[in-house]
Design a protein around this motif. Structure first.
Motif, PDB file in Angstrom:
ATOM      1  N   SER A 234     -45.166 -87.937  49.203  1.00  0.00           N
ATOM      2  CA  SER A 234     -43.896 -88.474  48.130  1.00  0.00           C
ATOM      3  C   SER A 234     -44.156 -86.682  48.333  1.00  0.00           C
ATOM      4  CB  SER A 234     -44.509 -88.747  46.776  1.00  0.00           C
ATOM      5  OG  SER A 234     -45.707 -88.299  46.221  1.00  0.00           O
ATOM      6  N   ALA A 235     -43.034 -85.733  47.722  1.00  0.00           N
ATOM      7  CA  ALA A 235     -42.496 -84.894  47.568  1.00  0.00           C
ATOM      8  C   ALA A 235     -41.122 -84.941  46.445  1.00  0.00           C
ATOM      9  CB  ALA A 235     -41.962 -83.688  48.951  1.00  0.00           C
ATOM     10  N   MET A 236     -41.892 -83.559  45.401  1.00  0.00           N
ATOM     11  CA  MET A 236     -40.780 -83.403  44.160  1.00  0.00           C
ATOM     12  C   MET A 236     -40.409 -81.528  45.275  1.00  0.00           C
ATOM     13  SD  MET A 236     -41.343 -82.159  40.344  1.00  0.00           S
ATOM     14  CE  MET A 236     -42.671 -80.402  41.203  1.00  0.00           C
ATOM     15  N   ILE A 237     -39.101 -81.674  45.200  1.00  0.00           N
ATOM     16  CA  ILE A 237     -38.596 -80.445  45.460  1.00  0.00           C
ATOM     17  C   ILE A 237     -37.843 -79.622  44.186  1.00  0.00           C
ATOM     18  CG2 ILE A 237     -37.157 -79.117  47.305  1.00  0.00           C
ATOM     19  CD1 ILE A 237     -38.273 -81.839  48.584  1.00  0.00           C
ATOM     20  N   ILE A 238     -37.954 -78.511  44.196  1.00  0.00           N
ATOM     21  CA  ILE A 238     -36.530 -77.818  42.769  1.00  0.00           C
ATOM     22  C   ILE A 238     -36.543 -77.151  43.386  1.00  0.00           C
ATOM     23  CG2 ILE A 238     -36.739 -77.411  40.689  1.00  0.00           C
ATOM     24  CD1 ILE A 238     -39.382 -78.984  39.721  1.00  0.00           C
ATOM     25  N   ASP A 239     -35.139 -76.975  43.882  1.00  0.00           N
ATOM     26  CA  ASP A 239     -34.526 -75.705  44.154  1.00  0.00           C
ATOM     27  C   ASP A 239     -33.388 -75.375  43.541  1.00  0.00           C
ATOM     28  OD1 ASP A 239     -35.257 -73.947  46.380  1.00  0.00           O
ATOM     29  OD2 ASP A 239     -33.509 -74.617  47.473  1.00  0.00           O
ATOM     30  N   GLU A 240     -33.248 -73.989  44.002  1.00  0.00           N
ATOM     31  CA  GLU A 240     -30.881 -73.665  43.889  1.00  0.00           C
ATOM     32  C   GLU A 240     -30.837 -73.626  43.974  1.00  0.00           C
ATOM     33  OE1 GLU A 240     -28.317 -72.783  40.948  1.00  0.00           O
ATOM     34  OE2 GLU A 240     -31.069 -71.985  40.275  1.00  0.00           O
ATOM     35  N   SER A 241     -30.769 -74.168  45.145  1.00  0.00           N
ATOM     36  CA  SER A 241     -29.981 -74.390  46.539  1.00  0.00           C
ATOM     37  C   SER A 241     -29.463 -76.439  46.105  1.00  0.00           C
ATOM     38  CB  SER A 241     -30.171 -74.774  47.476  1.00  0.00           C
ATOM     39  OG  SER A 241     -31.433 -75.342  48.265  1.00  0.00           O
ATOM     40  N   PHE A 242     -29.831 -76.705  45.459  1.00  0.00           N
ATOM     41  CA  PHE A 242     -29.586 -78.012  45.658  1.00  0.00           C
ATOM     42  C   PHE A 242     -28.037 -77.904  44.532  1.00  0.00           C
ATOM     43  CE2 PHE A 242     -34.475 -79.705  46.551  1.00  0.00           C
ATOM     44  CZ  PHE A 242     -33.982 -79.914  47.477  1.00  0.00           C
ATOM     45  N   ARG A 243     -27.635 -76.754  43.409  1.00  0.00           N
ATOM     46  CA  ARG A 243     -27.060 -76.774  42.712  1.00  0.00           C
ATOM     47  C   ARG A 243     -26.100 -77.729  42.739  1.00  0.00           C
ATOM     48  NH1 ARG A 243     -28.332 -75.233  37.698  1.00  0.00           N
ATOM     49  NH2 ARG A 243     -29.645 -74.712  37.767  1.00  0.00           N
ATOM     50  N   GLY A 244     -24.820 -78.238  42.352  1.00  0.00           N
ATOM     51  CA  GLY A 244     -23.702 -78.784  42.230  1.00  0.00           C
ATOM     52  C   GLY A 244     -24.412 -79.633  43.225  1.00  0.00           C
ATOM     53  N   MET A 245     -25.083 -80.356  43.761  1.00  0.00           N
ATOM     54  CA  MET A 245     -24.731 -81.403  45.175  1.00  0.00           C
ATOM     55  C   MET A 245     -25.087 -82.628  44.384  1.00  0.00           C
ATOM     56  SD  MET A 245     -27.391 -80.082  48.043  1.00  0.00           S
ATOM     57  CE  MET A 245     -26.804 -78.579  49.558  1.00  0.00           C
TER      58      MET A 245
ATOM     59  N   TYR B 283     -49.658 -84.583  57.155  1.00  0.00           N
ATOM     60  CA  TYR B 283     -50.027 -84.035  56.906  1.00  0.00           C
ATOM     61  C   TYR B 283     -49.340 -83.576  55.432  1.00  0.00           C
ATOM     62  CZ  TYR B 283     -53.658 -87.044  58.606  1.00  0.00           C
ATOM     63  OH  TYR B 283     -54.336 -88.270  60.122  1.00  0.00           O
ATOM     64  N   ALA B 284     -49.812 -83.653  54.218  1.00  0.00           N
ATOM     65  CA  ALA B 284     -49.452 -83.000  53.150  1.00  0.00           C
ATOM     66  C   ALA B 284     -49.496 -81.202  53.543  1.00  0.00           C
ATOM     67  CB  ALA B 284     -50.060 -83.074  51.818  1.00  0.00           C
ATOM     68  N   GLN B 285     -50.025 -81.199  53.646  1.00  0.00           N
ATOM     69  CA  GLN B 285     -50.097 -78.938  53.790  1.00  0.00           C
ATOM     70  C   GLN B 285     -49.048 -78.980  55.368  1.00  0.00           C
ATOM     71  OE1 GLN B 285     -51.265 -76.368  52.421  1.00  0.00           O
ATOM     72  NE2 GLN B 285     -49.474 -75.678  53.466  1.00  0.00           N
ATOM     73  N   GLU B 286     -49.330 -79.577  56.757  1.00  0.00           N
ATOM     74  CA  GLU B 286     -47.672 -79.792  57.216  1.00  0.00           C
ATOM     75  C   GLU B 286     -46.230 -79.739  56.693  1.00  0.00           C
ATOM     76  OE1 GLU B 286     -46.490 -81.621  62.265  1.00  0.00           O
ATOM     77  OE2 GLU B 286     -48.368 -82.159  60.417  1.00  0.00           O
ATOM     78  N   LEU B 287     -45.877 -80.587  56.125  1.00  0.00           N
ATOM     79  CA  LEU B 287     -45.207 -81.549  55.439  1.00  0.00           C
ATOM     80  C   LEU B 287     -44.555 -80.204  54.856  1.00  0.00           C
ATOM     81  CD1 LEU B 287     -43.040 -83.321  54.803  1.00  0.00           C
ATOM     82  CD2 LEU B 287     -43.920 -84.125  53.021  1.00  0.00           C
ATOM     83  N   GLU B 288     -45.413 -79.402  54.283  1.00  0.00           N
ATOM     84  CA  GLU B 288     -45.598 -78.714  52.392  1.00  0.00           C
ATOM     85  C   GLU B 288     -44.917 -77.569  53.787  1.00  0.00           C
ATOM     86  OE1 GLU B 288     -46.966 -75.345  48.884  1.00  0.00           O
ATOM     87  OE2 GLU B 288     -47.625 -77.855  48.916  1.00  0.00           O
ATOM     88  N   ASP B 289     -45.403 -76.814  54.235  1.00  0.00           N
ATOM     89  CA  ASP B 289     -44.945 -75.561  55.417  1.00  0.00           C
ATOM     90  C   ASP B 289     -43.431 -76.036  55.885  1.00  0.00           C
ATOM     91  OD1 ASP B 289     -47.565 -74.995  55.354  1.00  0.00           O
ATOM     92  OD2 ASP B 289     -48.472 -75.410  56.964  1.00  0.00           O
ATOM     93  N   LEU B 290     -43.057 -76.846  56.529  1.00  0.00           N
ATOM     94  CA  LEU B 290     -41.645 -77.692  56.855  1.00  0.00           C
ATOM     95  C   LEU B 290     -41.423 -77.063  55.684  1.00  0.00           C
ATOM     96  CD1 LEU B 290     -42.169 -81.013  58.814  1.00  0.00           C
ATOM     97  CD2 LEU B 290     -41.258 -78.717  59.572  1.00  0.00           C
ATOM     98  N   LEU B 291     -41.349 -78.584  54.623  1.00  0.00           N
ATOM     99  CA  LEU B 291     -39.981 -77.363  53.603  1.00  0.00           C
ATOM    100  C   LEU B 291     -40.180 -76.393  52.824  1.00  0.00           C
ATOM    101  CD1 LEU B 291     -41.538 -81.004  51.604  1.00  0.00           C
ATOM    102  CD2 LEU B 291     -39.251 -80.623  52.725  1.00  0.00           C
ATOM    103  N   ARG B 292     -41.872 -76.015  52.919  1.00  0.00           N
ATOM    104  CA  ARG B 292     -41.318 -73.770  52.160  1.00  0.00           C
ATOM    105  C   ARG B 292     -40.844 -73.029  53.735  1.00  0.00           C
ATOM    106  NH1 ARG B 292     -41.666 -72.691  47.784  1.00  0.00           N
ATOM    107  NH2 ARG B 292     -43.758 -74.540  47.829  1.00  0.00           N
ATOM    108  N   ALA B 293     -39.957 -73.615  54.730  1.00  0.00           N
ATOM    109  CA  ALA B 293     -39.335 -73.071  55.625  1.00  0.00           C
ATOM    110  C   ALA B 293     -37.924 -73.053  55.398  1.00  0.00           C
ATOM    111  CB  ALA B 293     -39.847 -73.482  57.350  1.00  0.00           C
TER     112      ALA B 293
ATOM    113  N   PRO C 134     -37.312 -71.678  50.642  1.00  0.00           N
ATOM    114  CA  PRO C 134     -38.360 -70.631  50.396  1.00  0.00           C
ATOM    115  C   PRO C 134     -38.555 -70.487  48.876  1.00  0.00           C
ATOM    116  CG  PRO C 134     -36.709 -69.400  51.672  1.00  0.00           C
ATOM    117  CD  PRO C 134     -36.812 -71.439  51.734  1.00  0.00           C
ATOM    118  N   ASN C 135     -37.992 -70.698  48.021  1.00  0.00           N
ATOM    119  CA  ASN C 135     -37.819 -70.415  46.581  1.00  0.00           C
ATOM    120  C   ASN C 135     -38.545 -71.274  45.593  1.00  0.00           C
ATOM    121  OD1 ASN C 135     -38.097 -67.659  47.210  1.00  0.00           O
ATOM    122  ND2 ASN C 135     -35.510 -67.594  47.207  1.00  0.00           N
ATOM    123  N   ALA C 136     -38.394 -72.777  46.098  1.00  0.00           N
ATOM    124  CA  ALA C 136     -38.639 -73.691  46.106  1.00  0.00           C
ATOM    125  C   ALA C 136     -39.745 -74.113  45.027  1.00  0.00           C
ATOM    126  CB  ALA C 136     -38.413 -75.188  46.718  1.00  0.00           C
TER     127      ALA C 136
END
Length: 78
Positions: free
Chosen positions: A32-43, A4-14, A17-19
């Motif tokens: 569906s999920a939208m993830i905006i994170d600095e770690s994606f820069r350059g990928m 479920y959504a909260q479990e998925l969000e918890d996995l992604l947040r782990a 963490p700053n996304a």
């Protein structure tokens, strides 16, 4: 077993963490999920999505995976 959504969000947040994360869907199999994170820069998009799938720790693996479909939007912050 569904995921479920909260479990998925918890996995992604782990892993991201700053996304900024938004998860939608409530049937436990299609989300569906939208993830905006600095770690994606350059990928490229494939690398970003592989990072997300790794964060899911097998929840989408094979026909018996808890999550059947995940529409992803990934990017680095503007």
């Amino acid at each position: 077993m569904a995921i479920y959504a909260q479990e998925l969000e918890d996995l992604l947040r782990a892993s991201f963490p700053n996304a900024k994360i938004a998860v939608e869907g409530d049937d436990g199999r299609h989300m569906s999920a939208m993830i905006i994170d600095e770690s994606f820069r350059g990928m490229n998009r494939v690398q970003q999505q592989r990072a997300v799938y790794a964060a899911l720790k097998g929840k989408m693996d094979g026909p018996q995976g808890e999550l059947h479909a995940l529409a992803l939007t990934t990017k680095a912050p503007d």
